[in-house]
Design a protein around this motif. Structure first.
Motif, short mmCIF file in Angstrom:
data_model
loop_
_atom_site.label_atom_id
_atom_site.label_comp_id
_atom_site.label_asym_id
_atom_site.label_seq_id
_atom_site.Cartn_x
_atom_site.Cartn_y
_atom_site.Cartn_z
N MET A 142 0.87 -1.18 0.00
CA MET A 142 0.00 0.00 0.00
C MET A 142 0.90 1.23 0.00
O MET A 142 1.77 1.36 0.86
CB MET A 142 -0.89 0.02 1.24
CG MET A 142 -1.79 1.23 1.35
SD MET A 142 -2.77 1.18 2.90
CE MET A 142 -3.78 2.65 2.71
N PRO A 143 0.75 2.11 -0.96
CA PRO A 143 1.61 3.30 -1.00
C PRO A 143 1.53 4.07 0.31
O PRO A 143 0.50 4.09 0.97
CB PRO A 143 1.03 4.12 -2.16
CG PRO A 143 0.32 3.11 -3.02
CD PRO A 143 -0.23 2.09 -2.06
N PRO A 144 2.64 4.68 0.72
CA PRO A 144 2.62 5.46 1.96
C PRO A 144 1.68 6.65 1.85
O PRO A 144 1.45 7.19 0.77
CB PRO A 144 4.08 5.90 2.12
CG PRO A 144 4.65 5.85 0.73
CD PRO A 144 3.95 4.73 0.05
N SER A 181 -2.27 5.20 5.77
CA SER A 181 -1.56 3.93 5.93
C SER A 181 -1.62 3.49 7.39
O SER A 181 -1.47 4.31 8.30
CB SER A 181 -0.10 4.09 5.51
OG SER A 181 0.67 2.97 5.93
N PRO A 182 -1.80 2.19 7.65
CA PRO A 182 -1.79 1.69 9.03
C PRO A 182 -0.49 1.97 9.77
O PRO A 182 -0.48 2.01 11.01
CB PRO A 182 -2.01 0.18 8.86
CG PRO A 182 -2.74 0.05 7.58
CD PRO A 182 -2.16 1.12 6.69
N HIS A 217 4.88 2.95 15.62
CA HIS A 217 4.50 3.54 14.34
C HIS A 217 3.38 4.56 14.51
O HIS A 217 2.70 4.61 15.55
CB HIS A 217 4.08 2.46 13.35
CG HIS A 217 2.84 1.69 13.74
ND1 HIS A 217 1.58 2.11 13.42
CD2 HIS A 217 2.68 0.52 14.41
CE1 HIS A 217 0.68 1.24 13.88
NE2 HIS A 217 1.33 0.26 14.48
N GLY A 218 3.18 5.34 13.47
CA GLY A 218 2.10 6.33 13.48
C GLY A 218 0.76 5.67 13.19
O GLY A 218 0.68 4.50 12.84
N THR A 219 -0.29 6.45 13.34
CA THR A 219 -1.63 5.94 13.03
C THR A 219 -2.53 7.10 12.62
O THR A 219 -2.42 8.20 13.16
CB THR A 219 -2.25 5.22 14.25
OG1 THR A 219 -3.57 4.76 13.90
CG2 THR A 219 -2.37 6.13 15.46
N ILE A 237 1.99 -7.11 11.61
CA ILE A 237 1.29 -6.00 10.96
C ILE A 237 1.77 -5.79 9.54
O ILE A 237 1.11 -5.18 8.71
CB ILE A 237 1.44 -4.69 11.76
CG1 ILE A 237 0.50 -3.60 11.22
CG2 ILE A 237 2.87 -4.21 11.76
CD1 ILE A 237 0.51 -2.32 12.02
N ASP A 238 2.97 -6.32 9.21
CA ASP A 238 3.52 -6.16 7.87
C ASP A 238 4.36 -7.37 7.50
O ASP A 238 4.45 -8.33 8.26
CB ASP A 238 4.32 -4.85 7.75
CG ASP A 238 5.47 -4.77 8.74
OD1 ASP A 238 6.02 -5.84 9.10
OD2 ASP A 238 5.84 -3.66 9.14
#
Length: 254
Positions: free
Chosen positions: A155-157, A161-162, A182-184, A243-244
């Protein structure tokens, strides 16, 4: 060595292949040891800290600070961790993340943590970090959620994005824990147990933390800051749901 479809670099496979070929992997030497930014900053007002901004070509919306619990706003506090400057400590009982500064101070950020079954305590090391990472859901996640198949190649940033605006990747004994800071885009999840094991931060906060981290960084996840509170039992191993699909190519190795 590299998964061309997902754009992932398997470093362990690279090292093994190089050794088998009688080669020594070459990495650029650092001119000097990288040090984290542990000086005590002067913070601006919450409205300014969480204002809309353009970062890396992406438009991040403002955080409605009037709807955010004031205790979860980024702030300078007396360091309760007794760790050396540059260390990160997560207190799961309060949903705080501390970045230890000089002079017995710390920056405290509000975070979202793992929901029931995905919580853990223990220690790890940030070995990679990435601004605006591509998110590639792992095959097991796509199997559970077929609608994510369209992101099998990444998924492009972007703001939705999760992984948000930044991701910091935690390793233990040289192995990827699949645990991230990470951010959210889900600002309302901060202060709650809502993730699949990772530590979520407001995008504006994870941008700030990412800029302060330099070099391998110790992270301790504790259930309390009270002295002795973490001595009663052994660390709880991570049970985070992946998550990834791993550290993305282009991530900065610390």
């Amino acid at each position: 060595m590299a998964d061309l479809r997902s754009g992932r670099l398997n470093r362990r496979a690279f090292l093994a292949g190089a050794a088998g070929a009688g080669l020594s992997p070459a990495f650029p030497a650092l001119a000097q040891e990288r040090k984290p930014n542990t000086a005590v900053p002067e913070l601006v007002s919450p409205a300014s800290m969480y204002a809309a901004l353009v970062d890396g070509g992406h438009q991040l919306p403002a955080i409605p600070v009037d709807k955010l619990n004031k205790r979860l706003v980024r702030q300078i506090v007396i360091d309760p961790t007794f760790e050396k400057p540059g260390t990160i400590v997560v207190d799961t009982s309060t949903h705080y993340l501390y970045f230890v500064l000089e002079g017995r101070k710390a920056i405290r950020y509000g975070v979202s943590l793992g929901k029931a079954g995905f919580e853990w305590t223990g220690s790890a090391t940030i070995q990679f970090k990435k601004a605006w990472p591509v998110w590639t859901p792992p095959p097991e996640m796509i199997k559970r959620k077929p609608e994510l198949a369209k992101y099998a190649d990444g998924m492009p940033p972007g703001p939705q994005s999760p992984l948000g605006a930044r991701a910091l990747y935690l390793f233990k004994n040289g192995q990827d824990t699949m645990y991230r800071l990470h951010g959210t885009p889900e600002w309302s999840s901060i202060g709650k147990n809502a993730s699949s094991g990772c530590v979520r931060m407001l995008n504006q906060d994870v941008i700030d933390l990412h800029a302060r981290v330099s070099g391998p960084t110790n992270v301790h996840v504790r259930h309390s800051m009270y002295l002795g509170a973490n001595m009663a039992g052994a660390s709880k191993s991570p049970t985070t749901e992946a998550i990834d699909s791993g550290v993305p190519e282009g991530a900065e190795e610390l």
